[in-house]
Motif scaffolding. Structure first.
Motif, PDB file in Angstrom:
ATOM      1  N   SER A 171      15.574  44.793 -50.230  1.00 49.96           N
ATOM      2  CA  SER A 171      15.164  44.545 -48.849  1.00 49.96           C
ATOM      3  C   SER A 171      14.978  43.045 -48.698  1.00 49.96           C
ATOM      4  CB  SER A 171      13.860  45.276 -48.513  1.00 49.96           C
ATOM      5  OG  SER A 171      14.026  46.677 -48.628  1.00 49.96           O
ATOM      6  N   VAL A 196      25.245  40.659 -40.806  1.00 48.48           N
ATOM      7  CA  VAL A 196      25.032  42.015 -41.313  1.00 48.48           C
ATOM      8  C   VAL A 196      25.904  42.334 -42.520  1.00 48.48           C
ATOM      9  CG1 VAL A 196      25.260  44.470 -40.736  1.00 48.48           C
ATOM     10  CG2 VAL A 196      24.148  42.902 -39.136  1.00 48.48           C
ATOM     11  N   ALA A 199      24.926  42.485 -46.314  1.00 50.03           N
ATOM     12  CA  ALA A 199      24.216  43.586 -46.973  1.00 50.03           C
ATOM     13  C   ALA A 199      24.869  44.000 -48.286  1.00 50.03           C
ATOM     14  CB  ALA A 199      24.130  44.785 -46.028  1.00 50.03           C
ATOM     15  N   ASN A 200      26.186  43.984 -48.341  1.00 50.75           N
ATOM     16  CA  ASN A 200      26.871  44.428 -49.556  1.00 50.75           C
ATOM     17  C   ASN A 200      26.622  43.500 -50.732  1.00 50.75           C
ATOM     18  OD1 ASN A 200      28.598  46.187 -51.010  1.00 50.75           O
ATOM     19  ND2 ASN A 200      30.276  44.747 -50.789  1.00 50.75           N
ATOM     20  N   LEU A 233      17.414  43.374 -43.726  1.00 46.52           N
ATOM     21  CA  LEU A 233      18.301  44.366 -44.335  1.00 46.52           C
ATOM     22  C   LEU A 233      17.522  45.184 -45.364  1.00 46.52           C
ATOM     23  CD1 LEU A 233      21.359  42.014 -45.056  1.00 46.52           C
ATOM     24  CD2 LEU A 233      21.113  43.591 -43.116  1.00 46.52           C
ATOM     25  N   THR A 235      18.493  47.841 -47.818  1.00 44.64           N
ATOM     26  CA  THR A 235      19.843  48.229 -48.241  1.00 44.64           C
ATOM     27  C   THR A 235      19.838  49.029 -49.535  1.00 44.64           C
ATOM     28  OG1 THR A 235      20.827  46.315 -47.145  1.00 44.64           O
ATOM     29  CG2 THR A 235      22.101  47.309 -48.925  1.00 44.64           C
ATOM     30  N   THR A 247      27.597  51.183 -49.080  1.00 39.14           N
ATOM     31  CA  THR A 247      26.434  50.339 -48.828  1.00 39.14           C
ATOM     32  C   THR A 247      25.817  50.762 -47.503  1.00 39.14           C
ATOM     33  OG1 THR A 247      27.306  48.454 -50.073  1.00 39.14           O
ATOM     34  CG2 THR A 247      25.635  47.986 -48.424  1.00 39.14           C
ATOM     35  N   SER A 249      22.450  50.450 -44.840  1.00 43.17           N
ATOM     36  CA  SER A 249      21.351  49.543 -44.496  1.00 43.17           C
ATOM     37  C   SER A 249      20.664  49.974 -43.210  1.00 43.17           C
ATOM     38  CB  SER A 249      21.870  48.106 -44.309  1.00 43.17           C
ATOM     39  OG  SER A 249      22.520  47.625 -45.458  1.00 43.17           O
ATOM     40  N   LEU A 251      18.733  48.204 -40.291  1.00 38.23           N
ATOM     41  CA  LEU A 251      18.731  46.846 -39.760  1.00 38.23           C
ATOM     42  C   LEU A 251      17.442  46.595 -38.988  1.00 38.23           C
ATOM     43  CD1 LEU A 251      22.393  46.813 -38.372  1.00 38.23           C
ATOM     44  CD2 LEU A 251      21.604  46.107 -40.641  1.00 38.23           C
TER      45      LEU A 251
END
Length: 271
Positions: A171, A196, A199-200, A233, A235, A247, A249, A251
């Motif tokens: 996070s 965004v 996140a991966n 994120l 995630t 992945t 997430s 948001l």
């Protein structure tokens, strides 16, 4: 113009505008897997920026609808060279509207995107069901992602870790001081979406020196429009047994959850 409220104009950018619909990436847009490609995160924000420009020109301004979902399909290598973004309205309407955008790089379609815009109405009396908010960025620790990932895009970000990351779970908050396009203000949702795809890379399940797990898509759903400069994120990364991964997430902005993002991965060893 509510969709442009809060628009800001930093002094440096991820892209330069060459002509209408044509853009050139700067070093700040550099990818993490390959130094010769664009990181998809700022490119995703640029696509939304182009969609916003198309809607403003086609409709003479904001029409009372907000972004509910956007999906991106990444068709191949995103070469760090000039790109063209073609946008069209494929389903106009008073309550819902569907926009399609195609990114052309080196003469070939590189990304296909579709965005649903939905008419607004007051549902505050029945709102609910959101996950718990993340602790604020002020309560989170600075985090150097350049120790894990190379590239100009990652180096451009300010990261804060909510808690020590675990394999496949993290996070974090992130923000940037850069504009999407030099000399052009961008909407809050475009600037939010520009971060965004990161996140991966925050919830590392396996070292990127040993494994590749790039995403083939990114789909974002909003139940509330994001505001502010910080993107939160929360995630989780899952690897399946046959070369596929996911992945996922939640948001957040500083006021709480705003939606969800999903990315399908192709997972493979590097040696």
């Amino acid at each position: 113009m509510s969709e442009q409220s809060g628009a800001h104009l930093p002094t440096s950018a991820y892209f330069d505008a060459i002509s209408p619909g044509h853009y050139r990436p700067t070093e700040a847009a550099g990818g993490a897997w390959n130094s010769d490609e664009i990181h998809f995160s700022p490119l995703g924000g640029l696509i939304v920026h182009a969609i916003d420009l198309h809607r403003a020109a086609a409709e003479g301004g904001v029409n009372g609808k907000e972004l509910g979902r956007i999906s991106f399909d990444i068709l191949g290598f995103l070469a760090a060279t000039d790109c063209e973004i073609r946008v069209e309205t494929i389903r106009p309407g008073r309550t819902i509207e569907l926009i399609e955008a195609t990114v052309i790089i080196a003469g070939r379609p590189a990304v296909l995107a579709r965005a649903w815009f939905i008419a607004t109405t007051d549902t505050s009396g029945v709102a609910g069901g959101q996950p718990a908010p993340l602790p604020s960025p002020d309560r989170s620790a600075p985090w150097s992602m350049v120790d894990i990932w190379p590239g100009g895009y990652i180096a451009s970000l300010d990261f804060r870790s909510v808690a020590p990351p675990l394999p496949g779970k993290a996070s974090a908050w992130l923000r940037t001081e850069k504009a999407l396009v030099a000399g052009e203000p961008s909407s809050p949702h475009a600037m939010f979406i520009a971060l965004v795809d990161t996140a991966n890379g925050i919830a590392v399940r396996q070292s990127p020196l040993d494994w590749a797990y790039p995403n083939l898509d990114l789909t974002i759903h909003f139940h509330r429009q994001p505001t502010g400069n910080w993107v939160g994120l929360d995630t989780t990364v899952t690897f399946g047994p046959a070369g596929h991964g996911l992945t996922s997430s939640v948001l957040h902005d500083e006021d709480g959850p705003v939606g969800r993002a999903e990315q399908i991965l192709t997972v493979r060893p590097l040696s």
